[in-house]
Write a protein that holds these residues in place. Structure first.
Motif, PDB file in Angstrom:
ATOM      1  N   VAL A   1      -1.263  13.211  -5.867  1.00 46.43           N
ATOM      2  CA  VAL A   1      -2.083  12.797  -4.726  1.00 46.43           C
ATOM      3  C   VAL A   1      -2.663  11.417  -5.026  1.00 46.43           C
ATOM      4  N   LYS A   2      -2.510  10.496  -4.088  1.00 48.43           N
ATOM      5  CA  LYS A   2      -3.085   9.150  -4.252  1.00 48.43           C
ATOM      6  C   LYS A   2      -4.474   9.155  -3.629  1.00 48.43           C
ATOM      7  N   LYS A   3      -5.488   8.936  -4.478  1.00 44.63           N
ATOM      8  CA  LYS A   3      -6.875   8.969  -4.015  1.00 44.63           C
ATOM      9  C   LYS A   3      -7.472   7.579  -3.813  1.00 44.63           C
ATOM     10  N   ALA A   4      -6.797   6.545  -4.356  1.00 44.39           N
ATOM     11  CA  ALA A   4      -7.302   5.168  -4.236  1.00 44.39           C
ATOM     12  C   ALA A   4      -6.123   4.212  -4.267  1.00 44.39           C
ATOM     13  N   GLN A   5      -6.355   2.995  -3.784  1.00 46.80           N
ATOM     14  CA  GLN A   5      -5.325   1.959  -3.827  1.00 46.80           C
ATOM     15  C   GLN A   5      -5.963   0.642  -4.242  1.00 46.80           C
ATOM     16  N   PRO A   6      -5.183  -0.229  -4.886  1.00 42.60           N
ATOM     17  CA  PRO A   6      -5.759  -1.471  -5.414  1.00 42.60           C
ATOM     18  C   PRO A   6      -6.049  -2.502  -4.336  1.00 42.60           C
ATOM     19  N   GLU A   7      -7.116  -3.247  -4.564  1.00 36.37           N
ATOM     20  CA  GLU A   7      -7.441  -4.418  -3.755  1.00 36.37           C
ATOM     21  C   GLU A   7      -7.700  -5.561  -4.723  1.00 36.37           C
ATOM     22  N   ILE A   8      -7.126  -6.726  -4.413  1.00 32.80           N
ATOM     23  CA  ILE A   8      -7.232  -7.873  -5.313  1.00 32.80           C
ATOM     24  C   ILE A   8      -8.179  -8.910  -4.726  1.00 32.80           C
TER      25      ILE A   8
ATOM     26  N   CYS B   1      -2.463   4.929  -9.402  1.00 31.51           N
ATOM     27  CA  CYS B   1      -2.769   5.343 -10.781  1.00 31.51           C
ATOM     28  C   CYS B   1      -3.870   4.509 -11.423  1.00 31.51           C
ATOM     29  N   SER B   2      -4.153   3.348 -10.889  1.00 33.01           N
ATOM     30  CA  SER B   2      -5.171   2.389 -11.340  1.00 33.01           C
ATOM     31  C   SER B   2      -4.854   1.711 -12.675  1.00 33.01           C
ATOM     32  N   VAL B   3      -3.602   1.750 -13.119  1.00 31.49           N
ATOM     33  CA  VAL B   3      -3.212   1.030 -14.334  1.00 31.49           C
ATOM     34  C   VAL B   3      -3.404  -0.470 -14.132  1.00 31.49           C
ATOM     35  N   CYS B   4      -3.112  -0.952 -12.928  1.00 30.23           N
ATOM     36  CA  CYS B   4      -3.265  -2.387 -12.657  1.00 30.23           C
ATOM     37  C   CYS B   4      -4.717  -2.830 -12.838  1.00 30.23           C
ATOM     38  N   ALA B   5      -5.664  -2.034 -12.341  1.00 31.25           N
ATOM     39  CA  ALA B   5      -7.080  -2.379 -12.458  1.00 31.25           C
ATOM     40  C   ALA B   5      -7.541  -2.338 -13.915  1.00 31.25           C
ATOM     41  N   MET B   6      -7.015  -1.382 -14.676  1.00 31.67           N
ATOM     42  CA  MET B   6      -7.400  -1.287 -16.091  1.00 31.67           C
ATOM     43  C   MET B   6      -6.795  -2.414 -16.921  1.00 31.67           C
ATOM     44  N   THR B   7      -5.633  -2.933 -16.497  1.00 35.76           N
ATOM     45  CA  THR B   7      -4.929  -3.967 -17.250  1.00 35.76           C
ATOM     46  C   THR B   7      -5.444  -5.371 -16.944  1.00 35.76           C
TER      47      THR B   7
ATOM     48  N   LYS C   1       0.818  -1.214   0.000  1.00 36.06           N
ATOM     49  CA  LYS C   1       0.000   0.000   0.000  1.00 36.06           C
ATOM     50  C   LYS C   1       0.854   1.267   0.000  1.00 36.06           C
ATOM     51  N   ASP C   2       1.982   1.262   0.713  1.00 39.58           N
ATOM     52  CA  ASP C   2       2.816   2.463   0.795  1.00 39.58           C
ATOM     53  C   ASP C   2       3.562   2.747  -0.501  1.00 39.58           C
ATOM     54  N   ALA C   3       3.879   1.715  -1.269  1.00 40.23           N
ATOM     55  CA  ALA C   3       4.646   1.896  -2.493  1.00 40.23           C
ATOM     56  C   ALA C   3       3.778   2.225  -3.699  1.00 40.23           C
ATOM     57  N   CYS C   4       2.478   2.010  -3.591  1.00 47.59           N
ATOM     58  CA  CYS C   4       1.557   2.245  -4.704  1.00 47.59           C
ATOM     59  C   CYS C   4       1.310   3.742  -4.878  1.00 47.59           C
ATOM     60  N   ILE C   5       1.231   4.200  -6.140  1.00 51.74           N
ATOM     61  CA  ILE C   5       0.946   5.604  -6.404  1.00 51.74           C
ATOM     62  C   ILE C   5      -0.533   5.840  -6.733  1.00 51.74           C
TER      63      ILE C   5
ATOM     64  N   PRO D   1      -7.077  -8.741 -16.827  1.00 56.90           N
ATOM     65  CA  PRO D   1      -8.021  -9.396 -17.748  1.00 56.90           C
ATOM     66  C   PRO D   1      -9.235  -9.993 -17.041  1.00 56.90           C
ATOM     67  N   THR D   2      -9.127 -10.315 -15.760  1.00 58.27           N
ATOM     68  CA  THR D   2     -10.270 -10.898 -15.051  1.00 58.27           C
ATOM     69  C   THR D   2     -11.032  -9.877 -14.219  1.00 58.27           C
ATOM     70  N   LYS D   3     -10.561  -8.639 -14.218  1.00 57.12           N
ATOM     71  CA  LYS D   3     -11.185  -7.544 -13.462  1.00 57.12           C
ATOM     72  C   LYS D   3     -11.283  -7.867 -11.965  1.00 57.12           C
ATOM     73  N   CYS D   4     -10.261  -8.528 -11.442  1.00 60.99           N
ATOM     74  CA  CYS D   4     -10.258  -8.863 -10.020  1.00 60.99           C
ATOM     75  C   CYS D   4      -9.667  -7.744  -9.167  1.00 60.99           C
ATOM     76  N   ILE D   5      -9.117  -6.708  -9.794  1.00 62.22           N
ATOM     77  CA  ILE D   5      -8.535  -5.589  -9.058  1.00 62.22           C
ATOM     78  C   ILE D   5      -9.512  -4.425  -9.072  1.00 62.22           C
ATOM     79  N   THR D   6      -9.843  -3.963  -7.881  1.00 60.96           N
ATOM     80  CA  THR D   6     -10.676  -2.778  -7.749  1.00 60.96           C
ATOM     81  C   THR D   6      -9.878  -1.717  -7.009  1.00 60.96           C
ATOM     82  N   MET D   7     -10.197  -0.471  -7.272  1.00 65.66           N
ATOM     83  CA  MET D   7      -9.510   0.632  -6.615  1.00 65.66           C
ATOM     84  C   MET D   7     -10.379   1.110  -5.449  1.00 65.66           C
ATOM     85  N   ALA D   8      -9.866   0.915  -4.235  1.00 66.89           N
ATOM     86  CA  ALA D   8     -10.585   1.325  -3.031  1.00 66.89           C
ATOM     87  C   ALA D   8     -10.224   2.772  -2.710  1.00 66.89           C
ATOM     88  N   PRO D   9     -11.221   3.639  -2.548  1.00 73.77           N
ATOM     89  CA  PRO D   9     -10.927   5.042  -2.267  1.00 73.77           C
ATOM     90  C   PRO D   9     -10.255   5.219  -0.908  1.00 73.77           C
TER      91      PRO D   9
END
Length: 136
Positions: free
Chosen positions: A81-88, A53-59, A47-51, A61-69
């Protein structure tokens, strides 16, 4: 080597493994945790290293990554400013690592991405503010 010797050797080796736990790969602590259901799930995002950007969620293929605000948003640099972080969702993830390979932290700086950090390379402990020209 004859087929009979290979067969007997295979039976002997497998019986040793079954009856005496010979060649056990896991230690007793991990085995007991698995049997009691107390195995901790792996960390899927740093979580601390993530910026954020939500590229992971857009990439994905199974749409298992959501961006939690994030509340409140995290200031990474003066302009970022980081407004969301990925959750798998581990039940949907096929471990294709497209998310890891598309991550700008990995692409631009060559350090392991904050998504699936334990699966690829070493832990990402890079100071992102320093990488993106901000103050430490």
């Amino acid at each position: 080597m004859s087929l009979g010797k290979i067969l007997i050797d295979g039976i002997y080796t497998n019986l040793k493994r079954i009856l005496f736990a010979s060649d056990r790969v896991t230690d007793m602590e991990i085995r007991n945790a698995a049997l009691t259901g107390t195995v901790a799930p792996p960390i899927l995002t740093e979580k601390d290293a993530c910026i954020g950007c939500s590229v992971c969620a857009m990439t994905c293929p199974t749409k298992c990554i959501t961006m939690a605000p994030l509340d409140p948003p995290v200031q990474i640099t003066e302009t970022m400013v980081k407004k969301a972080q990925p959750e798998i969702d581990e039940t949907m993830c096929v471990h294709c690592y497209y998310c890891h390979d598309a991550c700008p932290v990995f692409k631009t700086h060559g350090v392991p991405a904050p998504i699936h950090p334990n699966s690829v390379g070493v832990k990402c402990d890079t100071d992102l503010a320093g990488l993106y020209g901000g103050k430490k």
